[in-house]
Design a protein around this motif. Structure first.
Motif, PDB file in Angstrom:
ATOM      1  N   UNK A 154       0.801  -1.246   0.000  1.00 34.11           N
ATOM      2  CA  UNK A 154       0.000   0.000   0.000  1.00 34.11           C
ATOM      3  C   UNK A 154       0.822   1.278   0.000  1.00 34.11           C
ATOM      4  N   UNK A 155       2.087   1.212   0.401  1.00 35.45           N
ATOM      5  CA  UNK A 155       2.927   2.416   0.434  1.00 35.45           C
ATOM      6  C   UNK A 155       3.677   2.644  -0.869  1.00 35.45           C
ATOM      7  N   UNK A 156       3.543   1.717  -1.816  1.00 34.40           N
ATOM      8  CA  UNK A 156       4.287   1.821  -3.065  1.00 34.40           C
ATOM      9  C   UNK A 156       3.855   3.045  -3.870  1.00 34.40           C
ATOM     10  N   UNK A 157       4.824   3.740  -4.444  1.00 34.04           N
ATOM     11  CA  UNK A 157       4.549   4.881  -5.315  1.00 34.04           C
ATOM     12  C   UNK A 157       4.409   4.349  -6.735  1.00 34.04           C
ATOM     13  N   UNK A 158       3.207   4.471  -7.296  1.00 36.98           N
ATOM     14  CA  UNK A 158       2.909   3.893  -8.608  1.00 36.98           C
ATOM     15  C   UNK A 158       2.305   4.967  -9.507  1.00 36.98           C
ATOM     16  N   UNK A 159       2.871   5.123 -10.684  1.00 37.93           N
ATOM     17  CA  UNK A 159       2.341   6.093 -11.643  1.00 37.93           C
ATOM     18  C   UNK A 159       2.038   5.405 -12.972  1.00 37.93           C
ATOM     19  N   UNK A 160       0.900   5.774 -13.550  1.00 38.37           N
ATOM     20  CA  UNK A 160       0.495   5.237 -14.846  1.00 38.37           C
ATOM     21  C   UNK A 160       0.712   6.302 -15.916  1.00 38.37           C
ATOM     22  N   UNK A 161       1.315   5.909 -17.028  1.00 36.78           N
ATOM     23  CA  UNK A 161       1.537   6.826 -18.141  1.00 36.78           C
ATOM     24  C   UNK A 161       1.244   6.130 -19.458  1.00 36.78           C
ATOM     25  N   UNK A 162       1.438   6.847 -20.549  1.00 37.26           N
ATOM     26  CA  UNK A 162       1.197   6.263 -21.868  1.00 37.26           C
ATOM     27  C   UNK A 162       2.514   6.066 -22.603  1.00 37.26           C
ATOM     28  N   UNK A 163       2.536   5.079 -23.463  1.00 38.80           N
ATOM     29  CA  UNK A 163       3.694   4.868 -24.321  1.00 38.80           C
ATOM     30  C   UNK A 163       3.666   5.886 -25.453  1.00 38.80           C
ATOM     31  N   UNK A 164       4.801   6.487 -25.728  1.00 34.35           N
ATOM     32  CA  UNK A 164       4.918   7.409 -26.840  1.00 34.35           C
ATOM     33  C   UNK A 164       5.154   6.610 -28.126  1.00 34.35           C
ATOM     34  N   UNK A 165       5.568   7.274 -29.184  1.00 39.00           N
ATOM     35  CA  UNK A 165       5.611   6.635 -30.488  1.00 39.00           C
ATOM     36  C   UNK A 165       6.467   5.389 -30.587  1.00 39.00           C
ATOM     37  N   UNK A 166       7.729   5.488 -30.139  1.00 33.52           N
ATOM     38  CA  UNK A 166       8.663   4.364 -30.270  1.00 33.52           C
ATOM     39  C   UNK A 166       8.169   3.141 -29.522  1.00 33.52           C
TER      40      UNK A 166
END
Length: 276
Positions: free
Chosen positions: A248-260
């Motif tokens: 529960x303490x984990x720092x997690x971020x979601x992002x998108x893949x760019x072109x490559x």
């Protein structure tokens, strides 16, 4: 504190950030007779559609020397971080550009680092570099980042194998069957910087579970996580929930893949960079 410019290529799924003195240098993607520059202006959604319209052999090109020189311009100290040399000539082209730059700027110092990875693992390394340039002498950064790099990892899952088939890596029939059966390939970035298969999973739930299991096999114990996806927010959020349940303490971020990274991971793909 001396100003140190950070330069990374677009395989990092990052955008240039003046606050962090970070410049992103684009790679180029070739789909048949169409060329796309993987920069901040790329329309990723339209690009994905073009991938599936293309039936010809396709590929990618590393930044040219001038693009690296433009990124280095005016810097006395700089650090360049590239996609793994196991998949691309980007590291080599950066080294060549640095030789030219230092001939013209003999007092400059430039450190070129091979990430041995791609995508979200580079995000972790950039975060660490931002921390190091504020707290560590320039001459010590190379060893410090290598030590940190030993604790970071990359996993990925591929839902579509279209590009692998178009480029002759697997048969078209195998790609179609995998799609019909909802089979996804799961793999990792090896210590040598090559992308290696780990296994297969059928469907979203099993894929998320296998990714999490493999994270723990690689000694994940609650460190920072970046999850980048290609038009697959649902599975990215499911994996985040799975990790958070146990850590529960984990720092997690979601992002998108760019072109490559979108070119290689394709629609439905997930890339997971994490530290132990």
């Amino acid at each position: 504190m001396e100003e140190i410019k950070l330069i990374v290529d677009s395989s990092s799924n990052l955008k240039s950030d003046s606050k962090s003195n970070l410049t992103v240098v684009p790679l180029t993607i070739n789909l048949g007779n169409q060329t796309f520059l993987d920069n901040d202006q790329m329309d990723y959604s339209a690009f994905l559609d073009k991938i599936y319209e293309n039936k010809e052999k396709s590929g990618t090109s590393c930044p040219n020397l001038q693009e690296w020189l433009d990124a280095l311009a005016g810097s006395k100290k700089a650090i360049i971080l590239t996609i793994t040399s196991g998949l691309s000539g980007t590291y080599s082209s950066a080294k060549q550009a640095v030789e030219i730059y230092q001939e013209e700027n003999p007092d400059s110092e430039v450190l070129v680092l091979d990430s041995k990875s791609a995508g979200p693992e580079l995000k972790l390394l950039v975060d660490k570099l931002i921390e190091l340039v504020q707290n560590t002498s320039f001459n010590s950064i190379g060893e410090s980042i290598k030590t940190y790099q030993a604790s970071t990892h990359l996993l990925f899952s591929l839902e579509s194998l279209h590009n692998l088939a178009v480029n002759g890596r697997i048969s078209s029939a195998a790609a179609r069957i995998a799609g019909m059966l909802h089979i996804r390939m799961i793999g990792e970035a090896s210590a040598e910087g090559t992308l290696e298969p780990l296994g297969k999973a059928r469907g979203s739930k099993k894929t998320v579970l296998e990714l999490f299991k493999n994270m723990e096999k690689q000694n994940y114990s609650g460190g920072k996580v970046y999850i980048d996806h290609v038009d697959n927010l649902k599975d990215a959020e499911s994996l985040k929930e799975k990790i958070s349940e146990k850590y529960p303490e984990a720092q997690i971020e979601i992002g998108i893949c760019h072109g490559l990274c979108s070119f290689y991971a394709e629609k439905g793909g997930l890339m997971v960079g994490f530290e132990n």
